[in-house]
Design a protein around this motif. Structure first.
Motif, PDB file in Angstrom:
ATOM      1  N   LEU B 115       2.666 -10.492  12.634  1.00  0.00           N
ATOM      2  CA  LEU B 115       3.408 -10.139  13.862  1.00  0.00           C
ATOM      3  C   LEU B 115       2.506 -10.671  15.062  1.00  0.00           C
ATOM      4  CD1 LEU B 115       5.907  -8.276  14.013  1.00  0.00           C
ATOM      5  CD2 LEU B 115       4.266  -6.374  14.581  1.00  0.00           C
ATOM      6  N   ALA B 116       3.097 -11.462  15.985  1.00  0.00           N
ATOM      7  CA  ALA B 116       2.634 -11.954  17.169  1.00  0.00           C
ATOM      8  C   ALA B 116       1.136 -12.279  16.881  1.00  0.00           C
ATOM      9  CB  ALA B 116       2.213 -10.821  17.996  1.00  0.00           C
ATOM     10  N   GLY B 117       0.961 -13.204  15.873  1.00  0.00           N
ATOM     11  CA  GLY B 117      -0.254 -13.829  15.194  1.00  0.00           C
ATOM     12  C   GLY B 117      -1.185 -12.946  14.655  1.00  0.00           C
ATOM     13  N   ASN B 118      -0.825 -11.672  14.512  1.00  0.00           N
ATOM     14  CA  ASN B 118      -1.731 -10.682  13.916  1.00  0.00           C
ATOM     15  C   ASN B 118      -1.244 -10.829  12.272  1.00  0.00           C
ATOM     16  OD1 ASN B 118      -3.183  -9.721  16.037  1.00  0.00           O
ATOM     17  ND2 ASN B 118      -1.344  -8.366  16.653  1.00  0.00           N
ATOM     18  N   ASP B 119      -2.190 -10.704  11.428  1.00  0.00           N
ATOM     19  CA  ASP B 119      -1.956 -10.524   9.966  1.00  0.00           C
ATOM     20  C   ASP B 119      -2.100  -9.014   9.795  1.00  0.00           C
ATOM     21  OD1 ASP B 119      -1.254 -13.229   9.115  1.00  0.00           O
ATOM     22  OD2 ASP B 119      -3.460 -13.745   8.923  1.00  0.00           O
ATOM     23  N   ILE B 120      -1.041  -8.481   9.015  1.00  0.00           N
ATOM     24  CA  ILE B 120      -1.153  -7.273   8.857  1.00  0.00           C
ATOM     25  C   ILE B 120      -0.961  -6.870   7.145  1.00  0.00           C
ATOM     26  CG2 ILE B 120       0.005  -4.818   8.774  1.00  0.00           C
ATOM     27  CD1 ILE B 120       1.279  -6.212  11.819  1.00  0.00           C
ATOM     28  N   LEU B 121      -1.827  -6.374   6.601  1.00  0.00           N
ATOM     29  CA  LEU B 121      -2.119  -6.169   5.012  1.00  0.00           C
ATOM     30  C   LEU B 121      -2.135  -4.866   4.804  1.00  0.00           C
ATOM     31  CD1 LEU B 121      -2.998  -7.752   2.659  1.00  0.00           C
ATOM     32  CD2 LEU B 121      -5.439  -7.518   3.445  1.00  0.00           C
ATOM     33  N   ASP B 122      -1.150  -4.487   3.826  1.00  0.00           N
ATOM     34  CA  ASP B 122      -0.909  -2.955   3.304  1.00  0.00           C
ATOM     35  C   ASP B 122      -1.600  -2.882   1.797  1.00  0.00           C
ATOM     36  OD1 ASP B 122       0.388  -1.185   5.271  1.00  0.00           O
ATOM     37  OD2 ASP B 122       1.736  -2.787   5.496  1.00  0.00           O
ATOM     38  N   ILE B 123      -2.638  -2.254   1.823  1.00  0.00           N
ATOM     39  CA  ILE B 123      -3.209  -2.144   0.160  1.00  0.00           C
ATOM     40  C   ILE B 123      -2.897  -0.809  -0.153  1.00  0.00           C
ATOM     41  CG2 ILE B 123      -5.274  -2.386  -1.066  1.00  0.00           C
ATOM     42  CD1 ILE B 123      -6.443  -4.213   1.218  1.00  0.00           C
ATOM     43  N   ARG B 124      -2.594  -0.511  -1.379  1.00  0.00           N
ATOM     44  CA  ARG B 124      -2.431   0.792  -1.937  1.00  0.00           C
ATOM     45  C   ARG B 124      -3.739   0.770  -3.204  1.00  0.00           C
ATOM     46  NH1 ARG B 124       2.208  -0.003  -4.680  1.00  0.00           N
ATOM     47  NH2 ARG B 124       1.402   0.073  -6.629  1.00  0.00           N
ATOM     48  N   GLY B 125      -4.265   1.976  -3.067  1.00  0.00           N
ATOM     49  CA  GLY B 125      -5.085   2.256  -4.181  1.00  0.00           C
ATOM     50  C   GLY B 125      -5.179   3.610  -4.929  1.00  0.00           C
ATOM     51  N   GLU B 126      -4.517   3.292  -6.288  1.00  0.00           N
ATOM     52  CA  GLU B 126      -4.308   4.233  -7.172  1.00  0.00           C
ATOM     53  C   GLU B 126      -5.727   4.812  -7.757  1.00  0.00           C
ATOM     54  OE1 GLU B 126      -1.482   5.680  -7.459  1.00  0.00           O
ATOM     55  OE2 GLU B 126       0.032   4.118  -6.970  1.00  0.00           O
ATOM     56  N   VAL B 127      -5.978   5.869  -7.548  1.00  0.00           N
ATOM     57  CA  VAL B 127      -7.353   6.673  -8.030  1.00  0.00           C
ATOM     58  C   VAL B 127      -6.837   7.638  -9.278  1.00  0.00           C
ATOM     59  CG1 VAL B 127      -9.118   8.116  -7.542  1.00  0.00           C
ATOM     60  CG2 VAL B 127      -8.088   6.653  -5.897  1.00  0.00           C
ATOM     61  N   HIS B 128      -7.537   7.382 -10.426  1.00  0.00           N
ATOM     62  CA  HIS B 128      -7.440   8.131 -11.565  1.00  0.00           C
ATOM     63  C   HIS B 128      -8.645   8.765 -12.198  1.00  0.00           C
ATOM     64  CE1 HIS B 128      -3.594   5.741 -11.516  1.00  0.00           C
ATOM     65  NE2 HIS B 128      -3.084   6.762 -12.189  1.00  0.00           N
ATOM     66  N   ASP B 129      -8.633   9.675 -12.596  1.00  0.00           N
ATOM     67  CA  ASP B 129      -9.780  10.208 -13.546  1.00  0.00           C
ATOM     68  C   ASP B 129     -10.178   9.817 -14.843  1.00  0.00           C
ATOM     69  OD1 ASP B 129      -8.099  11.581 -15.044  1.00  0.00           O
ATOM     70  OD2 ASP B 129      -8.315  13.618 -14.196  1.00  0.00           O
ATOM     71  N   GLU B 130     -10.995  10.142 -15.454  1.00  0.00           N
ATOM     72  CA  GLU B 130     -11.476   9.490 -16.684  1.00  0.00           C
ATOM     73  C   GLU B 130     -10.279   9.677 -17.827  1.00  0.00           C
ATOM     74  OE1 GLU B 130     -15.891   9.192 -18.777  1.00  0.00           O
ATOM     75  OE2 GLU B 130     -15.235  11.182 -18.023  1.00  0.00           O
ATOM     76  N   ALA B 131      -9.613  10.835 -17.628  1.00  0.00           N
ATOM     77  CA  ALA B 131      -8.562  11.238 -18.561  1.00  0.00           C
ATOM     78  C   ALA B 131      -7.326  10.391 -18.317  1.00  0.00           C
ATOM     79  CB  ALA B 131      -8.072  12.701 -18.483  1.00  0.00           C
ATOM     80  N   GLY B 132      -7.454   9.517 -17.187  1.00  0.00           N
ATOM     81  CA  GLY B 132      -6.156   8.573 -17.007  1.00  0.00           C
ATOM     82  C   GLY B 132      -5.199   9.631 -16.101  1.00  0.00           C
TER      83      GLY B 132
END
Lengths: 144, 150
Positions: B115-132
């Motif tokens: 957008l107007a020379g800007n790069d826009i990056l959307d990152i999703r982080g899924e966080v799980h515990d040891e039991a999944g």
């Protein structure tokens, strides 16, 4: 979850107690250590100015952490927060003086979302030096 | 330079577990000036129905953002991190993060826009515990500002 606010006791428009959070250079150094975000724009004035900022600025995530305290202090149990999101619209500029900056936060219930899950949407407003520093700042909270 | 759209949807391998410590939570709560006893006193946390002290809502960002480093530093993606600012941040919790959790993060590139020379990056982080079990999802929008004169 043990929220101390009852779903029945709030309506759209219900205001949460507002709060102000001071932030100094020392606060930012402490937050850098605790969060692991050592970007020099948050502690090095020379660097901040070189990259075009007016001065050292607070971590956006610090401002986000402060703003939600209005919600967690109100509801009692921080585990009642089901969703929380913000847009970082303006930086909180933190001068190197005795007073630093102040983040002022107000919030109100915007909508009751789900009578069974007992969730409400809370809209937050955060300003510093008269400028809105967060936009689209919303939390979904599970009430008792 | 616009980022390569073919990276949209790319998921990176889960991180090694991060073990959440009581004292790290305390350090974070002190740093944000939050005296809520649920963060520091196991008995207070238990009285609210938690099995141990819980972390403030934004605590998990330190873990998800470190995980997002896989994306940010991916040489094939070629993001200019020196020009990156944090645009938006959102969390959706299945439960609060608590002491003793061993959390893994799986990062996915949700969107890339220019957008107007800007790069826009959307990152999703899924966080799980040891039991999944799912604990929290973090969405981070990064904006890489256009270089001057570009």
């Amino acid at each position: 979850m043990t929220a101390k606010i009852r779903y029945e006791d709030v309506e759209p428009g219900t205001e949460l107690p507002s709060a102000s959070f001071p932030v100094s250079r020392a606060t930012l150094v402490q937050y850098a250590g605790a969060s692991g975000d050592f970007n020099p724009i948050h502690w090095n004035e020379k660097f901040a100015k070189e990259v075009g900022l007016p001065d050292v600025i607070a971590h956006g995530m610090f401002t986000m952490a402060e703003a939600v305290r209005v919600v967690t202090d109100w509801v009692g149990d921080p585990g009642a927060v089901a969703e929380y999101g913000v847009r970082f619209t303006k930086p909180v500029v933190v001068p190197n003086d005795e007073t630093g900056a102040l983040i002022e936060v107000s919030a109100k219930v915007a909508a009751k979302l789900d009578d069974e899950a007992r969730t409400v949407r809370v809209d937050l407003t955060a300003t510093s030096a008269g400028q809105k520093v967060l936009g689209m700042s919303r939390a979904v909270v599970r009430l008792a | 330079m616009a980022l390569d759209q073919s990276f949209v949807g790319r998921t990176y391998p889960p991180t090694a577990p991060y073990e959440v410590g009581r004292e790290k939570i305390r350090e974070f709560a002190v740093a944000v000036g939050d005296a809520n006893p649920a963060y520091t006193d196991p008995e207070a946390a238990k009285s609210l129905g938690h099995t141990d002290v819980i972390a403030p809502p934004t605590f998990v960002f330190a873990i998800t953002f470190k995980a997002a480093g896989q994306v940010i530093e991916d040489p094939q993606l070629g993001l200019d991190y020196s020009r990156v600012v944090h645009g938006d941040q959102k969390f959706a919790y299945s439960r609060p993060v608590r002491a003793g959790d061993r959390l893994t993060v799986t990062s996915t590139i949700e969107a890339i826009k220019s957008l107007a020379g800007n790069d826009i990056l959307d990152i999703r982080g899924e966080v799980h515990d040891e039991a999944g079990e799912h604990v929290v999802t973090a969405w981070t929008k990064l904006v890489s500002r256009a270089a001057e004169g570009a």
